[in-house]
Design a protein around this motif. Sequence first.
Motif, PDB file in Angstrom:
ATOM      1  N   TYR A 146       4.950  -5.546  -3.914  1.00 18.92           N
ATOM      2  CA  TYR A 146       4.511  -4.422  -3.089  1.00 18.92           C
ATOM      3  C   TYR A 146       3.731  -3.423  -3.941  1.00 18.92           C
ATOM      4  N   LEU A 147       4.298  -3.119  -5.117  1.00 18.59           N
ATOM      5  CA  LEU A 147       3.641  -2.161  -6.020  1.00 18.59           C
ATOM      6  C   LEU A 147       2.323  -2.728  -6.528  1.00 18.59           C
ATOM      7  N   PHE A 148       2.351  -4.034  -6.855  1.00 22.51           N
ATOM      8  CA  PHE A 148       1.128  -4.688  -7.311  1.00 22.51           C
ATOM      9  C   PHE A 148       0.037  -4.593  -6.240  1.00 22.51           C
ATOM     10  N   ASN A 149       0.481  -4.819  -5.018  1.00 22.72           N
ATOM     11  CA  ASN A 149      -0.434  -4.771  -3.879  1.00 22.72           C
ATOM     12  C   ASN A 149      -1.115  -3.400  -3.795  1.00 22.72           C
ATOM     13  N   ILE A 150      -0.306  -2.359  -3.839  1.00 19.84           N
ATOM     14  CA  ILE A 150      -0.843  -0.993  -3.767  1.00 19.84           C
ATOM     15  C   ILE A 150      -1.835  -0.765  -4.907  1.00 19.84           C
ATOM     16  N   GLY A 151      -1.389  -1.225  -6.100  1.00 21.67           N
ATOM     17  CA  GLY A 151      -2.250  -1.044  -7.275  1.00 21.67           C
ATOM     18  C   GLY A 151      -3.575  -1.770  -7.101  1.00 21.67           C
ATOM     19  N   MET A 152      -3.502  -2.993  -6.572  1.00 24.64           N
ATOM     20  CA  MET A 152      -4.711  -3.798  -6.391  1.00 24.64           C
ATOM     21  C   MET A 152      -5.646  -3.128  -5.389  1.00 24.64           C
ATOM     22  N   LEU A 153      -5.076  -2.609  -4.305  1.00 27.02           N
ATOM     23  CA  LEU A 153      -5.907  -1.966  -3.288  1.00 27.02           C
ATOM     24  C   LEU A 153      -6.546  -0.698  -3.834  1.00 27.02           C
ATOM     25  N   LEU A 154      -5.784  -0.003  -4.665  1.00 25.59           N
ATOM     26  CA  LEU A 154      -6.348   1.197  -5.300  1.00 25.59           C
ATOM     27  C   LEU A 154      -7.482   0.793  -6.246  1.00 25.59           C
TER      28      LEU A 154
ATOM     29  N   PHE B 113      -3.195   2.027   5.323  1.00 24.80           N
ATOM     30  CA  PHE B 113      -4.107   3.145   5.128  1.00 24.80           C
ATOM     31  C   PHE B 113      -5.134   2.831   4.031  1.00 24.80           C
ATOM     32  N   LEU B 114      -4.653   2.229   2.924  1.00 25.68           N
ATOM     33  CA  LEU B 114      -5.542   1.940   1.801  1.00 25.68           C
ATOM     34  C   LEU B 114      -6.632   0.933   2.210  1.00 25.68           C
ATOM     35  N   VAL B 115      -6.232  -0.084   2.977  1.00 27.06           N
ATOM     36  CA  VAL B 115      -7.214  -1.081   3.384  1.00 27.06           C
ATOM     37  C   VAL B 115      -8.204  -0.470   4.366  1.00 27.06           C
ATOM     38  N   MET B 116      -7.675   0.376   5.241  1.00 27.23           N
ATOM     39  CA  MET B 116      -8.537   0.986   6.234  1.00 27.23           C
ATOM     40  C   MET B 116      -9.580   1.870   5.565  1.00 27.23           C
ATOM     41  N   LYS B 117      -9.199   2.410   4.411  1.00 27.77           N
ATOM     42  CA  LYS B 117     -10.113   3.299   3.693  1.00 27.77           C
ATOM     43  C   LYS B 117     -11.232   2.554   2.969  1.00 27.77           C
ATOM     44  N   GLN B 118     -11.080   1.230   2.885  1.00 25.01           N
ATOM     45  CA  GLN B 118     -12.078   0.472   2.092  1.00 25.01           C
ATOM     46  C   GLN B 118     -13.516   0.580   2.585  1.00 25.01           C
ATOM     47  N   PRO B 119     -13.884   0.530   3.782  1.00 26.13           N
ATOM     48  CA  PRO B 119     -13.059   0.429   4.984  1.00 26.13           C
ATOM     49  C   PRO B 119     -13.051  -1.001   5.498  1.00 26.13           C
ATOM     50  N   ASP B 120     -11.850  -1.444   5.871  1.00 28.66           N
ATOM     51  CA  ASP B 120     -11.710  -2.783   6.398  1.00 28.66           C
ATOM     52  C   ASP B 120     -10.712  -2.739   7.542  1.00 28.66           C
ATOM     53  N   LEU B 121     -11.226  -2.336   8.678  1.00 24.32           N
ATOM     54  CA  LEU B 121     -10.396  -2.165   9.861  1.00 24.32           C
ATOM     55  C   LEU B 121      -9.711  -3.475  10.229  1.00 24.32           C
TER      56      LEU B 121
END
Lengths: 596, 369
Positions: free
Chosen positions: B79-87, B153-161
């Motif tokens: 989960y943390l890796f995921n957040i980090g990757m999206l960031l 939220f992070l993915v949506m900000k990419q933006p990738d609805l």
Amino acid sequence: MLNKEFADRFRVMMVCIIGIFVILIARMAYLQLYRGDFYYRQAEGNRTRFTTILAPRGIIYDCNGEELVNNKPGFVVSLTRNAGEKYSPELIAKLAVYLRMSEDDIQKIIDKNKDSYEPVRLMRDAPPDVVTKIEENMRDLHGVMLEVQPVRNYVNRELAVHALGYVGEVSDYDISQGRFQDLKAGSIVGKFGLENFYDQFLRGTDGSYREEVDVNGRIVQILSKVNPHPGQSLVLTIDAKMQRVAEEAVDKQLALLRANGVAPNARACAVVAIEPNTGEIKAMVSRPGFDPNLFVNGISSKNWRVINEDPFNPMTNKAIAGEYPPGSTFKIVTGAAALQTGKVTPNELIFDSGRHWLVDMRNAGGEALGYIDFQTALAASDNVYFYEMGNRLGIDLLDQYAAKFGFGKATGVDLYGESSGMVANPAYKKKVFNEDWFLGDTFNASIGQGFNLVTPLQDALMLCAIANEGKQFKPHLVKKVINDDGSVFKTFAPELINTIPVDKNNIELIQRGLRGVTQEGGTAASLAILPVVVAGKTGTAENPHGVDHGWFIAYAPADQKPSLVVVVVVEQGNYGALSAAPIVRRVLEYAFKEQE
Amino acid sequence: MHRTRILRNLDFILLLPVLLLILIGIITIGSATHMNMPNPNRYYYVMRQSMFVIANLVLGYYFLRFDYRMLKDLAKPLYLFNIGMLLAVMFFGHTVLGAQRWIQLGPISLQPSEFAKAIMIICLASFVDRKLPTLDNFTSWLPVFGFVFVPFFLVMKQPDLGTSLVFAAILLGVMIVCGFKKKYFLAIGGIGLAAAPLLWGVLHEYQRNRIRVFLDPGLEPYGSGYHVIQSMIAIGAGLFSGKGLFGGTQSQLDFLPENHTDFIFAVAGEEFGFVGVTFILLLYLLVIYRGLTIAMNASDNFGCLLGVGVVSMFSFHVLVNVGMTSGIMPVTGVPLPFLSYGVSSLTTNMFLITLLLNIDLHPQKLRFD
């Protein structure tokens, strides 16, 4: 355990998912089965493009086989009509830059062609730099294509423009008038001159390509092709060399007249050179002229303004549509009428005191020649003598003979826009001016002034009758129509249209008088130096709006069977002997030097 | 687990349709791309996709030897890796078509949001598995929502609805199976409708435009509506039996954009016709049905939730992608599982299939043997 206790929840989920798939498959059925034909056609419309291959128009040759009008390959910038019903504003903006046209103009062309399945042709015969720019940017110009199409080429630019005419895109008006109703918008048709008159021969039948194209409009393959059928060619009666000589003579003479001040407004002129024995027109000049190539790709508004606002009307063929009082050239008609009706004998001497005894109307320049006979009167263009002829004939008889010579109606030359001229009578004067007819009006008519109007071609035809034993052949510009393979499709043989009811000996009397014109003591003695015997008649048509118009009409050789009639009128050129005669002289000089 | 046991017990009713879909995908990718590739590399995309299929099969086979339950312990770091990757994507990713979705790793461009889907399924399953006993009222669900919201939220900000909505779809599947109350669903739906104007404000301009154009593709026949119009033409023109492989003029002549990735289904539609696309859709249905069956038969809640997540995700992908290419869904960058070209999505999807197989292969906690 979730799954063991709540199996129904999984069933709900499965039902939802099956629902989704039912919707998707239904959507596929709708697109592919129910609406499939529509989309199939759309896909075909995307990939296939019909392009018209314009049939090259027939070539126009002069009587010696010189090409006067042909076709050259030109790039046409067009918009295809693919899936888009509307062209994007960005595309039009880009095109406006590349084509150096305004967006409005482009939109106008698109709107004009909106009902056609043809590509919209935005620019014909695009210059090389435009073609390069379009090619380089093809990827951004979705729906734009470049076609190579034949473009009409007037080899000698202005030369014989009024006879040859020009082509242009058929207008909605033309189509609505019925003549071109089977043509598509944007088709090229003859608009003027022979191009217009003989359009049905010249045009040919367009062919077409069915091409497969990719999204950038690049041709992937040609699916099918219908070859175009080139138009038939015309062989003219016009002799390009004589035409050139005549035009050069006109331009030189007009410049000279303006330069030495006798005729500051001498800008318009008409020349007709015609064979009296056949009706073949060898040269036809009208000035001012214009370059027909300007019209081929749609004339720019700037060029159009220049032509349209010229007070001397470059677009009018003055040889057939210019109407002028015939001036003293009409004395031939008056004389023929008087001789034929026996109102005068050739030897009767009439006393010229410088003015007529019934009405105070005089000779030009205050001359008084004393007792003169018919021949002298004609050679010296004596007004008083011909006033008397008018007096003896009366206006009705004079008009009858004018009509017999062909005045007052079109000659039937193979061009549109011919004027019929005017043979004035008392009823006309009453109607138009609400005035009675006076003897002075008859006098004026008998020397070609006043109400009567003739075209240069009518005057030429009148002289043809004198030169050719009273016979008039239909004037024409086309000798034959030839097929693509060179075989003759149609020949226009000389067509006798009229024989004037004047006896041979009377005609000979007139001929002798006209020969005197170019001799010592005649009004155009300057032509005596030519290597050929010339008979002619000067004329000066009174012009209430400016300097008089100068006429000179002549035929040669006058001592044998005449083979050429030349008629020149110089608008506001002053005396005919001064303004028009030098042009005739140059043409005859050329024509008869060449033959010997 | 032993090799022969794995092979003997594999659920071929799940595996064969997947392999068939992958094969159809490779063929269709070949048809869509060979025209525009220079000659020696004519089948570049086909080779690349095939290579990664083989690699994933090998990896998957090794993965099957482990018990999927070990993922439970990996959930938190994942989960943390995921957040980090999206960031990381947010800060280092490069932009394609207006969206920041890619990360370059050697010769491979990776789309972290694809992997994020798989990670999300694992983490959510693990999280909900632990919370399950307490999930009885609305407030008890709030931590779950929060758990999903962060990556959403992070993915949506990419933006990738599209991808962010995949997270929502996974959550939805889990909520249904966990007995989230019908009245809450209705309430959320109502609030969602009421908040739609607000959401409209949050969307990117290009996303709003896509929705506008979705409602009326004619708005921009050469702009963003162009894709949908050309895609519908392609599918429709396939008629009953299709124009045949390599015979689709819409894709061969480039009228169809993105034809080997997001719009691959339109190529299939044009070349294989109604028969072909129905067959493909039925294969998906079979895969999903088998997936749901495996979830139902899982020996623990974690496996069940994993299976439900995978099934939800696939269903959503098929719905959104096929819907988009056929003009009943707005255009979002959601690939079609197994058919669309793309290393990230292929790897993710094949991993998720092996995950299902794994759940099926490990009915109970392994004892030491």
